[in-house]
Design a protein around this motif. Structure first.
Motif, mmCIF file in Angstrom:
data_model
loop_
_atom_site.group_PDB
_atom_site.id
_atom_site.type_symbol
_atom_site.label_atom_id
_atom_site.label_comp_id
_atom_site.label_asym_id
_atom_site.label_seq_id
_atom_site.Cartn_x
_atom_site.Cartn_y
_atom_site.Cartn_z
ATOM 1 N N LEU A 50 1.013 -1.358 -0.053
ATOM 2 C CA LEU A 50 -0.106 -0.098 0.009
ATOM 3 C C LEU A 50 0.877 1.209 -0.033
ATOM 4 C CD1 LEU A 50 -2.779 -1.050 2.661
ATOM 5 C CD2 LEU A 50 -2.898 -1.070 0.318
ATOM 6 N N LEU A 51 1.941 1.312 0.744
ATOM 7 C CA LEU A 51 2.920 2.268 0.864
ATOM 8 C C LEU A 51 3.567 2.713 -0.590
ATOM 9 C CD1 LEU A 51 4.510 1.880 4.249
ATOM 10 C CD2 LEU A 51 2.754 3.853 3.621
ATOM 11 N N VAL A 52 3.883 1.608 -1.160
ATOM 12 C CA VAL A 52 4.631 1.571 -2.721
ATOM 13 C C VAL A 52 3.528 2.165 -3.443
ATOM 14 C CG1 VAL A 52 5.295 0.367 -4.645
ATOM 15 C CG2 VAL A 52 6.109 -0.406 -2.432
ATOM 16 N N ARG A 53 2.170 1.943 -3.225
ATOM 17 C CA ARG A 53 0.926 2.373 -4.291
ATOM 18 C C ARG A 53 1.008 3.795 -4.012
ATOM 19 N NH1 ARG A 53 -4.590 1.978 -4.110
ATOM 20 N NH2 ARG A 53 -4.457 0.537 -2.502
ATOM 21 N N LEU A 54 0.903 4.014 -3.112
ATOM 22 C CA LEU A 54 0.562 5.436 -2.267
ATOM 23 C C LEU A 54 1.814 6.350 -2.917
ATOM 24 C CD1 LEU A 54 -0.982 5.205 1.130
ATOM 25 C CD2 LEU A 54 -2.127 6.223 -0.774
ATOM 26 N N GLU A 55 3.151 5.767 -2.781
ATOM 27 C CA GLU A 55 4.071 6.694 -3.158
ATOM 28 C C GLU A 55 3.954 6.800 -4.600
ATOM 29 O OE1 GLU A 55 7.790 5.224 -1.664
ATOM 30 O OE2 GLU A 55 9.113 7.075 -2.310
ATOM 31 N N ARG A 56 3.547 5.762 -5.447
ATOM 32 C CA ARG A 56 3.730 5.988 -6.804
ATOM 33 C C ARG A 56 2.622 6.992 -7.180
ATOM 34 N NH1 ARG A 56 1.975 0.832 -10.766
ATOM 35 N NH2 ARG A 56 4.242 0.134 -10.482
ATOM 36 N N LYS A 57 1.552 7.026 -6.411
ATOM 37 C CA LYS A 57 0.308 7.960 -6.870
ATOM 38 C C LYS A 57 0.708 9.373 -6.251
ATOM 39 C CE LYS A 57 -3.927 6.398 -6.083
ATOM 40 N NZ LYS A 57 -4.648 5.311 -5.289
ATOM 41 N N LYS A 58 1.963 9.471 -5.525
ATOM 42 C CA LYS A 58 2.219 10.803 -4.870
ATOM 43 C C LYS A 58 1.606 11.191 -3.957
ATOM 44 C CE LYS A 58 4.846 12.176 -9.179
ATOM 45 N NZ LYS A 58 4.828 10.667 -9.710
ATOM 46 N N MET A 59 0.838 10.374 -3.090
ATOM 47 C CA MET A 59 -0.045 10.797 -2.053
ATOM 48 C C MET A 59 0.964 10.921 -0.700
ATOM 49 S SD MET A 59 -3.096 11.058 -3.100
ATOM 50 C CE MET A 59 -2.913 11.317 -4.785
ATOM 51 N N ILE A 60 2.227 10.100 -0.880
ATOM 52 C CA ILE A 60 3.275 10.281 -0.084
ATOM 53 C C ILE A 60 4.534 10.278 -0.684
ATOM 54 C CG2 ILE A 60 1.652 8.896 1.805
ATOM 55 C CD1 ILE A 60 3.472 6.380 1.382
ATOM 56 N N SER A 61 5.578 10.821 0.363
ATOM 57 C CA SER A 61 6.743 10.976 -0.190
ATOM 58 C C SER A 61 7.648 10.052 0.650
ATOM 59 C CB SER A 61 7.315 12.517 -0.473
ATOM 60 O OG SER A 61 7.253 12.824 0.770
ATOM 61 N N SER A 62 9.004 9.788 0.328
ATOM 62 C CA SER A 62 9.622 9.109 1.234
ATOM 63 C C SER A 62 11.110 9.592 1.038
ATOM 64 C CB SER A 62 9.713 7.487 1.006
ATOM 65 O OG SER A 62 10.491 7.448 -0.269
ATOM 66 N N GLU A 63 11.862 9.165 2.209
ATOM 67 C CA GLU A 63 13.469 9.801 2.295
ATOM 68 C C GLU A 63 13.936 8.518 3.503
ATOM 69 O OE1 GLU A 63 14.322 13.305 3.831
ATOM 70 O OE2 GLU A 63 12.884 13.117 5.455
ATOM 71 N N PHE A 64 15.272 8.590 3.142
ATOM 72 C CA PHE A 64 16.126 7.281 3.779
ATOM 73 C C PHE A 64 16.515 8.286 4.858
ATOM 74 C CE2 PHE A 64 15.756 3.006 2.404
ATOM 75 C CZ PHE A 64 15.479 3.273 1.105
ATOM 76 N N ARG A 65 16.719 7.821 6.200
ATOM 77 C CA ARG A 65 17.325 8.808 7.273
ATOM 78 C C ARG A 65 17.919 7.518 7.981
ATOM 79 N NH1 ARG A 65 12.436 12.186 10.309
ATOM 80 N NH2 ARG A 65 11.874 13.580 8.289
ATOM 81 N N PRO A 66 18.973 8.214 8.634
ATOM 82 C CA PRO A 66 19.970 6.896 9.567
ATOM 83 C C PRO A 66 19.001 6.536 10.694
ATOM 84 C CG PRO A 66 21.052 9.013 9.545
ATOM 85 C CD PRO A 66 19.683 9.276 8.740
ATOM 86 N N SER A 67 19.447 5.120 11.023
ATOM 87 C CA SER A 67 18.662 4.585 12.052
ATOM 88 C C SER A 67 19.316 4.116 13.158
ATOM 89 C CB SER A 67 17.935 3.221 11.435
ATOM 90 O OG SER A 67 17.804 2.051 12.363
#
Lengths: 115, 226
Positions: A50-67
């Motif tokens: 679902l997150l992949v789909r939402l990101e593809r539809k530009k409803m959410i954005s993502s970034e990598f952060r240190p953990s």
């Protein structure tokens, strides 16, 4: 026994959008929150597509952060389009839940069409 | 020099070595299935990157990817059903360019084998044989690409395919080769060198087309290819 998982699955996307509207967070944390509020059977394998789909539809954005655990984590944020979708979901949910509640409050006296 | 897609693929591959066998197999099967079943190859590499991150975190917590994501087959099918590329034109062009790239590679390798160890440039070559080699390369690519959909298939199914590939196919090819080498219009053996150059050109063209397409697609979707 009624299977509530299908019903909950239909609202999962809206719930994810709501969680992301409150704070930028990562997949596992979203799962923990969903489980806390009642989605007991939800795993990260359920929400990741679902997150992949939402990101593809530009409803959410993502970034990598240190953990703290070592590898970078992918954090998700709601976009403006995502906020709009969330508002639409909230409106739909109010309408659907009101309709269902009206039907569920029917009693045998009010249920017949002959009356 | 690696193109950006191969750069991402190579980074992912080196990260995979730090995972357990179980997690590596999980990721490998998932990506092979989703890329052949409807998700783009470039997007598949981004998903692989995400899964590697999740696996590393799971292992740091003493868990595994399967415990975190559930059964691989169910997860893969869910990924495809939620995210199959809806823009069929994009998917078509990606498959086409990737196909040209891989077929070019296969043709180059096969022609080089005909020239160097087999020394076939010393004799006349049938035009039909060259046509057969081209058709074989295209068919081999299509089989290899689509066979990934069987990654979760039963052992009996895979065993049947392996038996066919290793026993029957070489037998057919050997007989076809013997016939085709002597049939139809004959070309001088030097034509194989021209065919090799053409194959390498197809390989380079396919690779450039795919890379260009991948960059445009990444820009359109705001994916970071660096």
């Amino acid at each position: 026994m009624y299977d509530k998982s299908q019903m909950m699955r239909g609202t999962l996307e809206g719930c994810i959008l709501k969680i992301l509207s409150i704070e930028t967070t990562y997949g596992y944390e979203i799962v923990v929150k969903l489980q806390y509020y009642g989605f007991e059977d939800v795993k990260e394998g359920t929400i990741y597509p679902l997150l992949v789909r939402l990101e593809r539809k530009k409803m959410i954005s993502s970034e990598f952060r240190p953990s703290p655990l070592g590898p970078s984590r992918k954090y998700y944020t709601l976009t403006e389009d995502g906020y709009t979708l969330l508002k639409e979901f909230e409106t739909c949910w109010s309408s659907v839940s009101a309709t269902v509640n009206s039907i569920l409050t029917l009693s045998p006296d009010h249920g017949s069409s002959d009356n | 020099m690696l193109n950006k897609y191969q750069n991402l693929k190579s980074k992912n591959k080196s990260s995979l070595y730090s995972l357990t066998d179980a997690d590596r197999t999980y990721i490998d099967k998932t990506i092979r299935y989703v890329c052949s079943a409807g998700i783009g190859m470039l997007e598949g590499e981004f998903i692989r990157k995400d899964l590697i991150g999740m696996a590393l975190e799971a292992e740091a917590l003493g868990s595994s990817l399967e415990q975190r994501l559930g059964d691989a087959a169910a997860f893969s099918q869910s990924l495809v059903s939620e995210n199959a590329c809806t823009d069929l034109t994009v998917r078509k062009f990606e498959k086409l360019y990737y196909g040209i790239w891989q077929v070019g590679a296969l043709l180059s390798i096969m022609t080089a084998l005909f020239i160097v160890p087999l020394g076939m440039y010393k004799r006349n070559i049938s035009l039909l044989f060259i046509l057969f080699v081209v058709i074989y390369a295209i068919a081999a690519y299509l089989v290899i690409f689509n066979i990934n959909r069987l990654v979760f298939a039963s052992r009996q199914c895979k065993f049947t395919i392996i038996i066919f590939a290793f026993l029957i196919l070489p037998f057919i090819l050997q007989n076809v080769r013997n016939i085709l080498l002597n049939l139809g219009p004959q070309l001088p053996g030097a034509a194989l060198w021209i065919f090799l150059c053409a194959s390498v050109l197809i390989y380079i063209t396919g690779r450039l087309l795919f890379e260009n397409f991948a960059i445009k697609n990444a820009r359109k979707n705001h994916w970071d290819l660096t």
